[in-house]
Design a protein around this motif. Structure first.
Motif, PDB file in Angstrom:
ATOM      1  N   ALA A   5     -10.889   7.425  -7.596  1.00  0.00           N
ATOM      2  CA  ALA A   5     -10.358   8.708  -7.148  1.00  0.00           C
ATOM      3  C   ALA A   5      -9.973   8.619  -5.688  1.00  0.00           C
ATOM      4  O   ALA A   5     -10.329   7.672  -4.959  1.00  0.00           O
ATOM      5  CB  ALA A   5     -11.394   9.812  -7.356  1.00  0.00           C
ATOM      6  N   ALA A   6      -9.227   9.650  -5.248  1.00  0.00           N
ATOM      7  CA  ALA A   6      -8.824   9.723  -3.842  1.00  0.00           C
ATOM      8  C   ALA A   6     -10.048   9.902  -2.951  1.00  0.00           C
ATOM      9  O   ALA A   6     -11.089  10.417  -3.379  1.00  0.00           O
ATOM     10  CB  ALA A   6      -7.849  10.878  -3.645  1.00  0.00           C
TER      11      ALA A   6
ATOM     12  N   SER B 111      -2.496  11.926 -12.095  1.00  0.00           N
ATOM     13  CA  SER B 111      -2.406  10.882 -11.070  1.00  0.00           C
ATOM     14  C   SER B 111      -3.104   9.624 -11.554  1.00  0.00           C
ATOM     15  O   SER B 111      -3.936   9.661 -12.461  1.00  0.00           O
ATOM     16  CB  SER B 111      -3.031  11.358  -9.756  1.00  0.00           C
ATOM     17  OG  SER B 111      -4.406  11.652  -9.938  1.00  0.00           O
ATOM     18  N   ILE B 112      -2.753   8.505 -10.936  1.00  0.00           N
ATOM     19  CA  ILE B 112      -3.397   7.231 -11.214  1.00  0.00           C
ATOM     20  C   ILE B 112      -4.005   6.711  -9.919  1.00  0.00           C
ATOM     21  O   ILE B 112      -3.375   6.759  -8.856  1.00  0.00           O
ATOM     22  CB  ILE B 112      -2.398   6.206 -11.807  1.00  0.00           C
ATOM     23  CG1 ILE B 112      -3.141   4.893 -12.123  1.00  0.00           C
ATOM     24  CG2 ILE B 112      -1.216   5.970 -10.875  1.00  0.00           C
ATOM     25  CD1 ILE B 112      -2.283   3.902 -12.883  1.00  0.00           C
ATOM     26  N   SER B 113      -5.266   6.298  -9.979  1.00  0.00           N
ATOM     27  CA  SER B 113      -5.958   5.725  -8.818  1.00  0.00           C
ATOM     28  C   SER B 113      -6.288   4.272  -9.148  1.00  0.00           C
ATOM     29  O   SER B 113      -6.784   3.985 -10.242  1.00  0.00           O
ATOM     30  CB  SER B 113      -7.237   6.499  -8.499  1.00  0.00           C
ATOM     31  OG  SER B 113      -6.932   7.852  -8.162  1.00  0.00           O
TER      32      SER B 113
ATOM     33  N   THR C 230      -4.192   6.382  -4.613  1.00  0.00           N
ATOM     34  CA  THR C 230      -3.919   7.390  -5.645  1.00  0.00           C
ATOM     35  C   THR C 230      -2.447   7.777  -5.583  1.00  0.00           C
ATOM     36  O   THR C 230      -1.934   8.135  -4.515  1.00  0.00           O
ATOM     37  CB  THR C 230      -4.793   8.634  -5.449  1.00  0.00           C
ATOM     38  OG1 THR C 230      -6.175   8.243  -5.511  1.00  0.00           O
ATOM     39  CG2 THR C 230      -4.518   9.684  -6.517  1.00  0.00           C
ATOM     40  N   LYS C 231      -1.760   7.720  -6.706  1.00  0.00           N
ATOM     41  CA  LYS C 231      -0.348   8.056  -6.797  1.00  0.00           C
ATOM     42  C   LYS C 231      -0.126   8.946  -8.015  1.00  0.00           C
ATOM     43  O   LYS C 231      -0.818   8.821  -9.024  1.00  0.00           O
ATOM     44  CB  LYS C 231       0.506   6.785  -6.946  1.00  0.00           C
ATOM     45  CG  LYS C 231       0.466   5.850  -5.745  1.00  0.00           C
ATOM     46  CD  LYS C 231       1.174   6.458  -4.546  1.00  0.00           C
ATOM     47  CE  LYS C 231       1.192   5.481  -3.369  1.00  0.00           C
ATOM     48  NZ  LYS C 231       1.869   6.066  -2.198  1.00  0.00           N
ATOM     49  N   PRO C 232       0.856   9.856  -7.925  1.00  0.00           N
ATOM     50  CA  PRO C 232       1.169  10.667  -9.108  1.00  0.00           C
ATOM     51  C   PRO C 232       1.768   9.792 -10.208  1.00  0.00           C
ATOM     52  O   PRO C 232       2.461   8.819  -9.937  1.00  0.00           O
ATOM     53  CB  PRO C 232       2.171  11.690  -8.585  1.00  0.00           C
ATOM     54  CG  PRO C 232       2.769  11.064  -7.379  1.00  0.00           C
ATOM     55  CD  PRO C 232       1.703  10.213  -6.760  1.00  0.00           C
TER      56      PRO C 232
END
Length: 339
Positions: A138-139, A109-111, A74-76
């Motif tokens: 998701a995280a 965010s993108i996962s 997961t990254k912003p």
């Protein structure tokens, strides 16, 4: 109020929380949740459900699948380089976008995960009758219940009447669930209407027949009335048509031949032959003048007849009645003159 009604129509949804332990192993938690107001409640949950339970839980309901754990990154979305790299290579990566509130701040965010890791999972779920169109990555989290509630609350929060008309994935799932839940009530209403129609059709047909009879009678009555009106109009037109000479002139010339000893009681142009009756057309003596009167001298009647026959404007004169009144002793007469 409208959102609560729509939530009741769409009904419960199924959330599958899948957590990868490593690239080949994963744990599955199944939750069935129902929306109410701004939240949702868990109706049923199951850990590691079998194929039959999965198929039953996903039948006729919106299905959300949350994938977390090993391999999911997961990254912003502010890191545009990573976002561009992931989204530009769909054959290598599977991804989803999400938003969360953190300290009153909305973060996007993108996962993503390598597709080769989730392909066996998707094939397994599809083989068990689970729709895999809506998968959210998701995280990692150690609380599958929290993740299930988050996914369900997001779905119900975005639910609206307008979304049912959209071609989005959520709109199609909601519309399909609403259609399935409304099918039986709609069929029940239609069946009730058919039953009511069956019982009411007899009385309605009888009432329709009565109305048709009344309408037919009124139409016939109106036709007869129109025929009588047309006949009377023709009679009046015929009665009022002009003679070769004006009525006043004819009456004046006829009256000029009346001897002083004669008293006229009636002088009529085209008189009615019988009393006017309701519902019948008047019957008149067309083209005739009638003279009625009385006199003490019967010879005066002969004098009057001679004068009328000598008048150029009158074609013919004939005596139609002559009798003596026993009480007064006077002679009463009736003369018809052809005009």
């Amino acid at each position: 109020m409208s959102k609560a009604i729509l939530q009741r129509i769409v009904g419960p949804l199924t959330v599958l929380c899948i957590r990868f332990e490593d690239a080949d192993r994963y744990a599955t938690h199944l939750f069935i949740l129902e929306g109410y107001g701004a939240g949702c409640r868990i109706l049923r949950e199951s850990a590691e459900p079998d194929a039959a339970a999965l198929k039953k839980a996903c039948a006729g309901r919106p299905v959300l699948i949350s994938v977390t754990g090993y391999g999911v990154v997961t990254k912003p979305t502010e890191n545009t380089a990573i976002v561009e790299k992931v989204t530009s290579d769909p054959e290598t990566f599977a991804w989803s976008l999400s938003s969360r509130e953190n300290m009153d701040k909305q973060t996007e965010s993108i996962s993503f995960v390598r597709r080769e890791q989730v392909e066996p999972l998707l094939e397994s779920l599809s083989g068990k009758g689970v729709p895999t169109a809506d998968i959210r990555y998701a995280a990692a989290t150690d609380d599958p219940e929290w993740e299930a509630r988050r996914q369900a609350e997001g779905f119900y929060r975005n639910l609206s009447w307008r979304i049912l008309l959209h071609s989005s994935l959520e709109g199609r799932m909601a519309a399909k669930a609403a259609e399935r839940r409304l099918r039986l009530p709609v069929l029940g209403v239609m069946l009730l209407l058919l039953v009511v129609n069956t019982f009411a059709s007899g009385s309605l047909q009888e009432r329709r027949a009565q109305l048709r009879t009344v309408l037919s009678a009124r139409e016939k009555k109106m036709e007869r009335s129109q025929e009588r009106t047309a006949g009377r109009t023709a009679i009046i037109a015929d009665f009022t048509r002009r003679l070769p000479y004006r009525h006043a002139l004819l009456l004046d010339r006829a009256a000029s031949h009346v001897p002083p000893s004669v008293t006229l009681t009636s002088l009529a142009v085209q008189p009615m032959l019988k009393t006017l009756e309701d519902g019948h057309d008047p019957v008149c003596a067309y083209g005739f003048l009638t003279i009625r009167g009385r006199t003490q001298d019967a010879g005066s009647v002969s004098t009057l007849m001679g004068g009328l026959k000598s008048e150029p404007l009158l074609r013919e004169a004939r005596l139609e009645g002559l009798e003596q009144n026993r009480e007064s002793g006077e002679t009463e007469f009736k003369i018809a003159v052809a005009l």
